[in-house]
Write an enzyme that holds these catalytic residues in place. Structure first.
Site, PDB file in Angstrom:
ATOM      1  N   ARG A 244       1.081  -1.432   0.004  1.00 38.85           N
ATOM      2  CA  ARG A 244       0.004   0.164   0.038  1.00 38.85           C
ATOM      3  C   ARG A 244       0.445   1.009  -0.148  1.00 38.85           C
ATOM      4  NH1 ARG A 244      -3.507  -2.559  -1.427  1.00 38.85           N
ATOM      5  NH2 ARG A 244      -5.408  -2.269  -0.784  1.00 38.85           N
ATOM      6  N   GLU A 273      -2.410   7.751  -4.087  1.00 44.16           N
ATOM      7  CA  GLU A 273      -2.374   7.299  -5.401  1.00 44.16           C
ATOM      8  C   GLU A 273      -3.406   8.010  -5.684  1.00 44.16           C
ATOM      9  OE1 GLU A 273      -1.833   3.470  -4.924  1.00 44.16           O
ATOM     10  OE2 GLU A 273      -3.257   2.849  -4.900  1.00 44.16           O
ATOM     11  N   HIS A 291      -0.776   0.419 -10.004  1.00 49.02           N
ATOM     12  CA  HIS A 291      -1.462  -0.328  -8.119  1.00 49.02           C
ATOM     13  C   HIS A 291      -2.040  -1.670  -9.428  1.00 49.02           C
ATOM     14  CE1 HIS A 291      -3.715  -0.199  -4.683  1.00 49.02           C
ATOM     15  NE2 HIS A 291      -3.476  -1.904  -4.736  1.00 49.02           N
TER      16      HIS A 291
HETATM   17  C1  8YV Z   1      -6.974  -3.979  -6.042  1.00 48.24           C
HETATM   18  C2  8YV Z   1      -5.463  -4.715  -4.095  1.00 48.24           C
HETATM   19  O1  8YV Z   1      -6.878  -3.967  -7.142  1.00 48.24           O
HETATM   20  O2  8YV Z   1      -6.465  -6.138  -3.342  1.00 48.24           O
HETATM   21  C3  8YV Z   1      -6.022  -4.887  -2.609  1.00 48.24           C
HETATM   22  O3  8YV Z   1      -5.343  -4.760  -1.409  1.00 48.24           O
HETATM   23  O4  8YV Z   1      -4.745  -3.471  -3.207  1.00 48.24           O
HETATM   24  C4  8YV Z   1      -5.666  -4.893  -5.109  1.00 48.24           C
HETATM   25  O5  8YV Z   1      -5.473  -5.750  -5.007  1.00 48.24           O
HETATM   26  C5  8YV Z   1      -7.613  -3.061  -5.585  1.00 48.24           C
HETATM   27  O6  8YV Z   1      -7.169  -2.690  -3.712  1.00 48.24           O
HETATM   28  C6  8YV Z   1      -8.673  -2.443  -5.452  1.00 48.24           C
HETATM   29  O7  8YV Z   1      -9.935  -2.910  -5.199  1.00 48.24           O
END
Ligand code: 8YV
Length: 330
Positions: A244, A273, A291
């Site tokens: 993150r 972001e 991401h």
């Molecule tokens: C997602 C992510 O694409 O699952 C997670 O925690 O960071 C990613 O796989 C993103 O959060 C969109 O929901």
């Protein structure tokens, strides 16, 4: 359980796969956002007022303020394994069920983490930019020399499911030495299956040739990697963040990259972001991706399906598949 007169009202906060939306529309009254606008906090409140459930992604912040304004909300199903967009104590206090989308993305995300680490160590992006810019006029003995993955020391910070899947790739596939640090130590059989050795954080930073971050974001993990931590790393080391934004102090990282305090970084996530710290855009030794670690079609469909299944199960039976909080019995 559902019928035409008492169908639960659900808002799907972002664009999703049409076939998943169709399933939701067959049992719920759905407000959707197939145009995929990113709603402001106020717009999100407006779209959730009077609604029983929400299909969310990591982009929607479920705050205490929102919960107060939407007292009828009963469940938020996140299409993400991470759920730092949820104010979980506030949701639990308000009796709102939260769910996430674990497991279905583990291997895909680990593949990407490994790919980003390799691209970083072997300078894939930097050399491609050089070629595209027309600078490649001759071979030379030290052109874009990077560092080896095979036989190197892989450091993993955050040894959950994705961390373990990355460790296995490194240990079994590339003969890497694997060291890790985590809030809690893995059971011996799990450590053995990953070929991983538990070390304290300072040792991890000092030993890793390639450090990969896979820990969840929280107030405690904010800036886990800042100037002091970067100073402990080898000048030849790489840092890969697929966890993150906010876990790394991006300004400090840009400085460390510019001053070659570490060799290179691979970043899929950023503080604030989709904005990216301008200094990161101006250093050559960083691979930047928007991401996308879980972004294969099969995995994104599985994530969306799991979020939808959580909603459908909840309104049919009160149960969910992958809860992130436990509610007091009502
Ligand atoms: C997602 C992510 O694409 O699952 C997670 O925690 O960071 C990613 O796989 C993103 O959060 C969109 O929901």
């Amino acid at each position: 359980m559902t019928n035409q007169t008492s169908r639960p009202k659900v808002t799907v906060c972002r664009g999703i796969f049409p076939e998943v939306l169709a399933q939701l529309e067959s049992v719920f009254d759905v407000v959707h956002n197939q145009q995929d606008d990113v709603w402001s906090a106020q717009e999100l409140i407006e779209r959730l007022q009077g609604q029983d459930g929400a299909f969310t992604t990591g982009s929607e912040r479920i705050s205490g303020e929102l919960l107060q304004a939407c007292p009828q909300l009963k469940i938020c199903a996140n299409m993400a394994v991470g759920f730092n967009n949820f104010d979980l104590p506030a949701m639990t206090a308000a009796g709102v069920q939260g769910t996430n989308a674990p497991d279905v993305l583990t291997e895909t995300t680990a593949d990407f983490g490994f790919a980003l680490m390799m691209a970083t160590a072997r300078r894939v992006a930097e050399s491609e930019h050089f070629l595209r810019a027309g600078h490649w006029t001759r071979w030379s003995y030290d052109m874009f020399c990077g560092s080896d993955i095979h036989g190197a020391t892989l450091g993993i910070l955050g040894m959950g499911r994705i961390g373990q899947a990355i460790a296995k790739r490194g240990f079994h596939g590339f003969g890497m030495k694997v060291v890790y640090h985590n809030r809690s130590r893995l059971a011996p059989d799990l450590e053995a299956s990953c070929g991983a050795q538990y070390v304290d954080k300072a040792t991890l930073l000092a030993q890793a040739d390639h450090l990969v971050l896979v820990l969840p974001y929280s107030a405690e993990s904010h800036h886990t990697i800042g100037a002091a931590e970067l100073a402990l790393m080898k000048p030849s080391a790489t840092l890969t963040n697929i966890a993150r934004g906010g876990i790394v102090d991006d300004a400090a990282l840009a400085r460390a990259l510019r001053e070659r305090q570490i060799a290179a970084a691979g970043l899929d996530v950023f503080e604030g972001e989709p904005s990216v710290h301008p200094d990161l855009l101006n250093v050559p030794n960083v691979v930047l991706t928007p991401h996308i670690a879980s972004a294969t079609l099969a995995t994104r469909k599985a994530m969306a399906q799991l979020a939808a299944d959580n909603l459908m199960r909840f309104f049919a039976s009160g149960e969910v598949l992958t809860p992130v909080n436990t509610l007091a019995a009502r």
